[in-house]
Design a protein around this motif. Structure first.
Motif, PDB file in Angstrom:
ATOM      1  N   THR A   1       0.835  -1.200   0.000  1.00 60.23           N
ATOM      2  CA  THR A   1       0.000   0.000   0.000  1.00 60.23           C
ATOM      3  C   THR A   1       0.868   1.249   0.000  1.00 60.23           C
ATOM      4  OG1 THR A   1      -1.647  -1.219   1.282  1.00 60.23           O
ATOM      5  CG2 THR A   1      -1.881   1.172   1.198  1.00 60.23           C
ATOM      6  N   ILE A   2       1.917   1.200   0.781  1.00 58.66           N
ATOM      7  CA  ILE A   2       2.853   2.332   0.818  1.00 58.66           C
ATOM      8  C   ILE A   2       3.510   2.509  -0.552  1.00 58.66           C
ATOM      9  CG2 ILE A   2       5.014   3.156   1.840  1.00 58.66           C
ATOM     10  CD1 ILE A   2       4.161   1.741   4.453  1.00 58.66           C
ATOM     11  N   ALA A   3       3.888   1.386  -1.155  1.00 57.96           N
ATOM     12  CA  ALA A   3       4.543   1.448  -2.468  1.00 57.96           C
ATOM     13  C   ALA A   3       3.634   2.052  -3.533  1.00 57.96           C
ATOM     14  CB  ALA A   3       4.994   0.049  -2.885  1.00 57.96           C
ATOM     15  N   SER A   4       2.342   1.823  -3.395  1.00 58.33           N
ATOM     16  CA  SER A   4       1.398   2.348  -4.377  1.00 58.33           C
ATOM     17  C   SER A   4       1.344   3.865  -4.350  1.00 58.33           C
ATOM     18  CB  SER A   4       0.010   1.757  -4.137  1.00 58.33           C
ATOM     19  OG  SER A   4      -0.529   2.252  -2.927  1.00 58.33           O
ATOM     20  N   ARG A   5       1.833   4.449  -3.259  1.00 60.84           N
ATOM     21  CA  ARG A   5       1.850   5.902  -3.125  1.00 60.84           C
ATOM     22  C   ARG A   5       3.183   6.502  -3.554  1.00 60.84           C
ATOM     23  NH1 ARG A   5      -2.160   6.842   0.945  1.00 60.84           N
ATOM     24  NH2 ARG A   5      -1.613   9.046   1.057  1.00 60.84           N
ATOM     25  N   LEU A   6       4.115   5.636  -3.893  1.00 59.51           N
ATOM     26  CA  LEU A   6       5.442   6.097  -4.314  1.00 59.51           C
ATOM     27  C   LEU A   6       5.749   5.534  -5.697  1.00 59.51           C
ATOM     28  CD1 LEU A   6       7.338   5.585  -0.962  1.00 59.51           C
ATOM     29  CD2 LEU A   6       7.063   7.760  -2.104  1.00 59.51           C
ATOM     30  N   PRO A   7       5.428   6.276  -6.752  1.00 61.25           N
ATOM     31  CA  PRO A   7       5.624   5.787  -8.108  1.00 61.25           C
ATOM     32  C   PRO A   7       7.068   5.365  -8.360  1.00 61.25           C
ATOM     33  CG  PRO A   7       4.381   7.829  -8.100  1.00 61.25           C
ATOM     34  CD  PRO A   7       4.869   7.624  -6.700  1.00 61.25           C
ATOM     35  N   GLY A   8       7.235   4.181  -8.921  1.00 55.85           N
ATOM     36  CA  GLY A   8       8.572   3.721  -9.269  1.00 55.85           C
ATOM     37  C   GLY A   8       9.260   2.945  -8.171  1.00 55.85           C
ATOM     38  N   ARG A   9       8.670   2.927  -6.997  1.00 57.66           N
ATOM     39  CA  ARG A   9       9.272   2.182  -5.892  1.00 57.66           C
ATOM     40  C   ARG A   9       8.473   0.916  -5.623  1.00 57.66           C
ATOM     41  NH1 ARG A   9      14.368   4.134  -5.504  1.00 57.66           N
ATOM     42  NH2 ARG A   9      14.397   6.372  -5.117  1.00 57.66           N
ATOM     43  N   THR A  10       9.167  -0.159  -5.299  1.00 57.89           N
ATOM     44  CA  THR A  10       8.484  -1.424  -5.031  1.00 57.89           C
ATOM     45  C   THR A  10       8.339  -1.651  -3.535  1.00 57.89           C
ATOM     46  OG1 THR A  10      10.497  -2.751  -4.899  1.00 57.89           O
ATOM     47  CG2 THR A  10       9.583  -2.353  -7.093  1.00 57.89           C
ATOM     48  N   ASP A  11       7.421  -2.520  -3.204  1.00 56.54           N
ATOM     49  CA  ASP A  11       7.203  -2.822  -1.787  1.00 56.54           C
ATOM     50  C   ASP A  11       8.463  -3.400  -1.154  1.00 56.54           C
ATOM     51  OD1 ASP A  11       7.081  -5.136  -3.251  1.00 56.54           O
ATOM     52  OD2 ASP A  11       5.376  -5.982  -2.193  1.00 56.54           O
ATOM     53  N   ASN A  12       9.144  -4.258  -1.923  1.00 56.28           N
ATOM     54  CA  ASN A  12      10.370  -4.866  -1.405  1.00 56.28           C
ATOM     55  C   ASN A  12      11.439  -3.817  -1.134  1.00 56.28           C
ATOM     56  OD1 ASN A  12      11.485  -7.386  -0.650  1.00 56.28           O
ATOM     57  ND2 ASN A  12      12.775  -7.386  -2.477  1.00 56.28           N
ATOM     58  N   GLU A  13      11.582  -2.886  -2.042  1.00 57.55           N
ATOM     59  CA  GLU A  13      12.602  -1.850  -1.894  1.00 57.55           C
ATOM     60  C   GLU A  13      12.285  -0.943  -0.704  1.00 57.55           C
ATOM     61  OE1 GLU A  13      13.017   0.597  -5.345  1.00 57.55           O
ATOM     62  OE2 GLU A  13      15.123   1.015  -4.930  1.00 57.55           O
ATOM     63  N   ILE A  14      11.020  -0.601  -0.567  1.00 56.31           N
ATOM     64  CA  ILE A  14      10.609   0.252   0.546  1.00 56.31           C
ATOM     65  C   ILE A  14      10.803  -0.466   1.875  1.00 56.31           C
ATOM     66  CG2 ILE A  14       8.598   1.324   1.629  1.00 56.31           C
ATOM     67  CD1 ILE A  14       7.639   1.979  -1.240  1.00 56.31           C
ATOM     68  N   LYS A  15      10.450  -1.731   1.867  1.00 54.79           N
ATOM     69  CA  LYS A  15      10.616  -2.527   3.087  1.00 54.79           C
ATOM     70  C   LYS A  15      12.093  -2.574   3.497  1.00 54.79           C
ATOM     71  CE  LYS A  15       9.968  -6.881   2.460  1.00 54.79           C
ATOM     72  NZ  LYS A  15       9.216  -8.100   2.134  1.00 54.79           N
ATOM     73  N   ASN A  16      12.963  -2.854   2.523  1.00 47.68           N
ATOM     74  CA  ASN A  16      14.399  -2.880   2.817  1.00 47.68           C
ATOM     75  C   ASN A  16      14.885  -1.521   3.298  1.00 47.68           C
ATOM     76  OD1 ASN A  16      14.885  -5.564   2.171  1.00 47.68           O
ATOM     77  ND2 ASN A  16      15.202  -5.132   0.011  1.00 47.68           N
ATOM     78  N   HIS A  17      14.445  -0.488   2.623  1.00 44.20           N
ATOM     79  CA  HIS A  17      14.876   0.868   2.980  1.00 44.20           C
ATOM     80  C   HIS A  17      14.428   1.231   4.389  1.00 44.20           C
ATOM     81  CE1 HIS A  17      16.346   4.858   2.237  1.00 44.20           C
ATOM     82  NE2 HIS A  17      15.176   5.415   2.463  1.00 44.20           N
ATOM     83  N   TRP A  18      13.249   0.802   4.722  1.00 44.87           N
ATOM     84  CA  TRP A  18      12.740   1.072   6.067  1.00 44.87           C
ATOM     85  C   TRP A  18      13.614   0.405   7.122  1.00 44.87           C
ATOM     86  CZ3 TRP A  18       9.537   3.947   8.916  1.00 44.87           C
ATOM     87  CH2 TRP A  18       9.222   3.496  10.193  1.00 44.87           C
ATOM     88  N   HIS A  19      13.877  -0.875   6.907  1.00 43.41           N
ATOM     89  CA  HIS A  19      14.622  -1.626   7.922  1.00 43.41           C
ATOM     90  C   HIS A  19      16.080  -1.182   8.015  1.00 43.41           C
ATOM     91  CE1 HIS A  19      11.466  -4.241   9.183  1.00 43.41           C
ATOM     92  NE2 HIS A  19      11.227  -4.655   7.959  1.00 43.41           N
ATOM     93  N   THR A  20      16.659  -0.716   6.909  1.00 48.25           N
ATOM     94  CA  THR A  20      18.078  -0.369   6.933  1.00 48.25           C
ATOM     95  C   THR A  20      18.334   1.097   7.247  1.00 48.25           C
ATOM     96  OG1 THR A  20      18.032  -0.066   4.549  1.00 48.25           O
ATOM     97  CG2 THR A  20      18.769  -2.190   5.378  1.00 48.25           C
ATOM     98  N   HIS A  21      17.378   1.975   6.959  1.00 49.91           N
ATOM     99  CA  HIS A  21      17.624   3.397   7.166  1.00 49.91           C
ATOM    100  C   HIS A  21      16.592   4.079   8.067  1.00 49.91           C
ATOM    101  CE1 HIS A  21      19.725   2.553   3.306  1.00 49.91           C
ATOM    102  NE2 HIS A  21      20.652   3.301   3.864  1.00 49.91           N
ATOM    103  N   LEU A  22      15.345   3.993   7.656  1.00 42.60           N
ATOM    104  CA  LEU A  22      14.325   4.828   8.279  1.00 42.60           C
ATOM    105  C   LEU A  22      13.933   4.388   9.679  1.00 42.60           C
ATOM    106  CD1 LEU A  22      12.054   5.423   5.196  1.00 42.60           C
ATOM    107  CD2 LEU A  22      14.015   6.747   6.009  1.00 42.60           C
ATOM    108  N   LYS A  23      14.021   3.096   9.932  1.00 38.37           N
ATOM    109  CA  LYS A  23      13.617   2.587  11.240  1.00 38.37           C
ATOM    110  C   LYS A  23      14.444   3.251  12.347  1.00 38.37           C
ATOM    111  CE  LYS A  23      12.520  -1.874  13.312  1.00 38.37           C
ATOM    112  NZ  LYS A  23      12.657  -3.321  13.141  1.00 38.37           N
ATOM    113  N   LYS A  24      15.759   3.283  12.140  1.00 38.17           N
ATOM    114  CA  LYS A  24      16.633   3.898  13.135  1.00 38.17           C
ATOM    115  C   LYS A  24      16.341   5.391  13.255  1.00 38.17           C
ATOM    116  CE  LYS A  24      20.367   0.801  11.818  1.00 38.17           C
ATOM    117  NZ  LYS A  24      21.610   0.767  11.039  1.00 38.17           N
ATOM    118  N   HIS A  25      16.202   6.016  12.092  1.00 36.22           N
ATOM    119  CA  HIS A  25      15.951   7.452  12.077  1.00 36.22           C
ATOM    120  C   HIS A  25      14.673   7.787  12.813  1.00 36.22           C
ATOM    121  CE1 HIS A  25      14.144  11.098  10.233  1.00 36.22           C
ATOM    122  NE2 HIS A  25      15.357  11.559  10.395  1.00 36.22           N
TER     123      HIS A  25
END
Length: 234
Positions: A100-124
């Motif tokens: 659902t989050i990916a559907s709001r970000l054109p060009g980004r996949t759910d997998n990529e967003i999930k990885n990005h969240w766990h590696t960068h945004l979660k800590k932030h």
DNA sequence: AATGTCCTCAACCGCATGGGA
DNA sequence: TTCCCATGCGGTTGAGGACAT
């Protein structure tokens, strides 16, 4: 990232049943076969697509490769600050609903967003104080503040306003470099504000109850203050 | 230069869901 | 209604690169 096909040794239900299936990273040749087939015939059945394209892959693997990497319009590379903020905001609203989050970000996949969240945004996000509750859960004690504890008054009542004021005594604990997050997620640059607010908002002595956390940028540790109260209200 | 540790992310797995027979 | 199959989703894994010692 280019990887070898060493994951092909990974065990799984599909390999036990269909040992001819290739697993692991995709080669450029495999990518080209899949792209060429889809460009010519389109997508209508992944299992058939895989075989018809001459790939020794299961349909699921073909779908994943196409959806997450080969599909036109896929963005690769760093996330912009705007994308980061969008993900953080949507995650607060939706939780781990990556598609659902990916559907709001054109060009980004759910997998990529999930990885990005766990590696960068979660800590932030954690350091921004949005996870105050998590900190609370991770603490074994709940009345700790700079190695001080609040003694209960008469067994059942909580701390007095004066006690809390003393706790925040600038002499013993300078306020510079501190901010507080209350149990509603509100942040206070001045810890004394939270204490005084309970009085200003009409709570009487011994009647306010709240949890507050305090992040000390000097030592990098979270300290906790539990303001207990008796059952009486204003 | 060699080795160890941490980080990133592509790909996997199991389960859920939806549609057709 | 039930079963089967394809697809979609989210959690997890582990290879390999980056960085530290």
């Amino acid at each position: 990232m280019v990887k070898s096909t060493s994951r092909a040794s990974t065990t799984g239900t599909s390999t036990t049943k269909k040992t001819w299936l290739k697993k692991g990273s995709w080669s450029p040749e495999e990518d080209q076969k899949l792209i060429a087939y889809i460009n010519r015939y389109g997508i209508w059945n992944w299992a058939v697509t895989s075989k018809a394209a001459g790939l020794l892959r299961c349909g699921k693997s073909c779908r994943l490769r196409w959806m997450n990497y080969l599909r036109p319009g896929i963005k690769h590379g760093n996330f912009s600050q705007e994308e980061d903020e969008t993900i953080i905001n949507l995650h607060q609203q939706l939780g781990n609903r990556w598609s659902t989050i990916a559907s709001r970000l054109p060009g980004r996949t759910d997998n990529e967003i999930k990885n990005h969240w766990h590696t960068h945004l979660k800590k932030h996000n954690f350091l921004q104080g949005n996870q105050a509750a998590d900190h609370q859960e991770n603490q074994s004690g709940d009345q700790i503040y700079n190695n001080q504890t609040i003694e209960e008054n008469n067994g059942s009542s909580g701390s007095t306003y004066e006690e809390l004021q003393n706790l925040w005594d600038p002499e013993s604990f300078p306020m510079e470099g501190l901010y507080m997050v209350d149990d509603f997620g509100a942040t206070y640059a001045d810890p004394g504000f939270l204490v005084s607010s309970f009085s200003q908002w009409g709570f009487q002595e011994n009647t306010y109850t709240s949890f507050a956390s305090c992040y000390d940028v000097n030592d990098g540790l979270w300290d906790y203050l539990l303001m207990e109260a008796n059952e009486e209200t204003v």
